[in-house]
Design a protein around this motif. Structure first.
Motif, mmCIF file in Angstrom:
data_model
loop_
_atom_site.group_PDB
_atom_site.id
_atom_site.type_symbol
_atom_site.label_atom_id
_atom_site.label_comp_id
_atom_site.label_asym_id
_atom_site.label_seq_id
_atom_site.Cartn_x
_atom_site.Cartn_y
_atom_site.Cartn_z
ATOM 1 N N ARG A 40 -5.078 0.143 6.738
ATOM 2 C CA ARG A 40 -6.254 0.876 6.277
ATOM 3 C C ARG A 40 -5.927 2.335 5.985
ATOM 4 O O ARG A 40 -6.392 2.903 4.988
ATOM 5 N N VAL A 41 -5.107 2.969 6.834
ATOM 6 C CA VAL A 41 -4.712 4.361 6.592
ATOM 7 C C VAL A 41 -3.996 4.492 5.250
ATOM 8 O O VAL A 41 -4.277 5.390 4.446
ATOM 9 N N ASN A 72 0.819 -1.209 0.000
ATOM 10 C CA ASN A 72 0.000 0.000 0.000
ATOM 11 C C ASN A 72 0.853 1.260 0.000
ATOM 12 O O ASN A 72 0.466 2.278 -0.576
ATOM 13 N N ASP A 100 -4.979 -1.161 11.304
ATOM 14 C CA ASP A 100 -5.273 0.271 11.224
ATOM 15 C C ASP A 100 -4.276 0.984 10.313
ATOM 16 O O ASP A 100 -4.647 1.864 9.526
ATOM 17 N N LEU A 106 -6.058 5.503 -2.324
ATOM 18 C CA LEU A 106 -7.266 5.671 -3.127
ATOM 19 C C LEU A 106 -7.670 7.136 -3.292
ATOM 20 O O LEU A 106 -8.589 7.444 -4.056
ATOM 21 N N GLU A 107 -7.002 8.040 -2.571
ATOM 22 C CA GLU A 107 -7.276 9.465 -2.728
ATOM 23 C C GLU A 107 -6.494 10.074 -3.897
ATOM 24 O O GLU A 107 -6.662 11.247 -4.216
ATOM 25 N N LYS A 156 -6.297 6.612 -9.385
ATOM 26 C CA LYS A 156 -6.491 5.674 -8.291
ATOM 27 C C LYS A 156 -5.958 4.281 -8.646
ATOM 28 O O LYS A 156 -6.158 3.799 -9.761
ATOM 29 N N TYR A 169 -4.074 2.369 2.675
ATOM 30 C CA TYR A 169 -5.013 1.996 1.601
ATOM 31 C C TYR A 169 -5.924 3.168 1.256
ATOM 32 O O TYR A 169 -6.082 3.530 0.082
ATOM 33 N N ASP A 170 -6.522 3.789 2.271
ATOM 34 C CA ASP A 170 -7.419 4.924 2.035
ATOM 35 C C ASP A 170 -6.672 6.084 1.389
ATOM 36 O O ASP A 170 -7.192 6.754 0.484
ATOM 37 N N ALA A 171 -5.432 6.323 1.841
ATOM 38 C CA ALA A 171 -4.645 7.417 1.273
ATOM 39 C C ALA A 171 -4.290 7.147 -0.184
ATOM 40 O O ALA A 171 -4.301 8.059 -1.018
#
Length: 427
Positions: A113-114, A17, A110, A120-121, A125, A116-118
């Motif tokens: 996830r941080v 990630n 956690d 996708l921003e 993408k 991964y979310d970043a």
């Protein structure tokens, strides 16, 4: 200007990630494949140190990680009665080295996830595909042809293996090398770590402190909390029993049975913890091994994180190494292979990635395997444990930072984190 790279990342964990975050922000077309059927957000607590903290700040993720930080205040050492014999608080001064507990303690899921979310921003993408992975990798000129386990095929400019200590990418890469060894893992004999969580509500007066307990027979227990209702447990042992040696890696039933036998009558709260282990659905048993290779790349295939240079839990630097390695890999790609039309520029980037980061990893890994016979023996007798606890109590009384004594090399002498103006700024 060279068109964006088409990149495959095998492994959707922390290293994968992190690479996806950087390369997507550079505008490359990134596909991440993960054999697990969804984003793998299991795992116990880990930390970031030294240059790993510098990297998350450059990623603009410091606050996001702090928001998810585990509330651990320090680490205590207890005896069989549960009496505290030593305590090492977190260093919150913002100066000097981190303690055994750092300012950046976070549960693995956690952090994953941080990141991964970043990722996708990003404007471009990354695509995530779960439930599959590469079955074969074939170099064809300037591309890698990939056959996936689901039967599909595709071609990529770059394949990045971020699939952990037992990396399948590494094995597939070696198949295309002349006279290459089948693998590069140097296992530390008879050393085992097991991790899981269990339901155990906090008691009155209990702190958010990591708790370490040593039992006779080269057995260790550490517990940690990230919530008031759940307990993280790590069991460790140096054991040469046939039952433990013969337990197949990944066979949860066999590994649990062997460890339950080893930790019988270990003292403190071991009986409750073993019972919790037998009921845990997130159990994982690790045989620590250092990954060392002559080269981290071959053609247009490269490795990052534990797949390339696993330093083991014994160093406390695995997560930091993954984050820093991903940053340098992305930085070298940005510098050499993003705008350069030369077909060989990507290989220059991969060569420089290794040249710049290998000195760091050489120091982190130095002596882990060679010193394993005597450095990681673990105390065997009650007397040896009493002496160890007395020494730790003395270190605690004088407020000594013993992280480096425990093998955590937070500062690598003579090495500086490279700066890359070519990497996108974080607003």
């Amino acid at each position: 200007m060279r068109p964006p790279l088409k990149v495959l990342i095998n492994g959707g964990g922390i290293a994968g990630n992190a690479v996806a975050f950087w390369l997507s922000r550079l505008g490359h077309h990134v596909t991440v494949v993960e054999r697990f059927p969804s984003l793998r957000v299991t795992g116990l607590q880990l930390d970031l140190r030294g240059h790993g903290i510098d990297v998350i700040k450059q990623m603009g993720l410091e606050q996001a990680i702090r928001n998810k930080s585990a509330p651990e205040e320090g680490m205590q050492v207890v005896d069989s009665s549960g009496k505290r014999r030593a305590y090492f608080p977190v260093n919150k001064s913002g100066k000097g080295k981190q303690s055994l507990t750092t300012e950046f303690e976070i549960v693995r899921g956690d952090l994953c996830r941080v990141l991964y979310d970043a990722a996708l921003e990003s404007k471009v993408k990354p695509e995530y595909i779960f439930g599959t992975g590469p079955q074969s990798l074939v170099q064809k000129g300037e591309v890698v042809e990939v056959l996936f386990e689901n039967g599909q095929t595709d071609e990529f400019d770059l394949v990045v293996g971020a699939d952990g200590q037992w990396s399948r990418t590494r094995r597939l890469m070696h198949k295309s090398e002349t006279n290459a060894s089948s693998d590069s893992i140097h296992i530390i004999p008879d050393l085992y770590f097991a991790y899981y969580t269990m339901r155990r509500p906090m008691e009155n007066g209990e702190q958010y402190a990591a708790t370490s307990y040593m039992a006779p027979g080269k057995r260790g227990i550490m517990t940690r909390r990230h919530s008031p209702g759940d307990l993280q447990v790590m069991l460790s042992c140096r054991n040469s029993s046939a039952q433990m040696r013969n337990a197949r890696r990944g066979s949860v039933t066999e590994e649990k049975a062997a460890l339950a036998d080893i930790f019988r009558n270990a003292g403190w709260i071991s009986e409750d913890l073993v019972k919790g282990m037998m009921e845990a659905d997130d159990f994982y048993c690790e045989r620590p091994g250092v990954v060392k290779q002559e080269s981290w790349s071959q053609g247009h295939i490269t490795l990052v994180g534990d797949a390339a240079y696993c330093p083991t839990i014994l160093t406390g630097m695995g997560t930091t190494a993954a984050m820093v390695g991903a940053y340098i890999l992305a930085g070298e790609i940005a510098r050499h292979a993003t705008d350069n039309k030369d077909a060989g520029s990507l290989r220059v980037a991969l060569t420089n990635y290794e040249l710049k980061f290998r000195p760091y990893m050489d120091q982190i890994q130095d002596g882990v395997v060679e010193k394993a016979t005597y450095q990681y023996t673990m105390p065997d007798s009650p007397l040896a444990i009493s002496i160890m606890n007395w020494g730790l109590g003395l270190a605690s009384y004088f407020n000594l930072n013993i992280a480096e004594i425990w093998g955590i090399k937070e500062v690598v002498k003579g090495w500086q984190l490279p700066e890359y103006e070519e990497l996108p700024g974080i607003s």
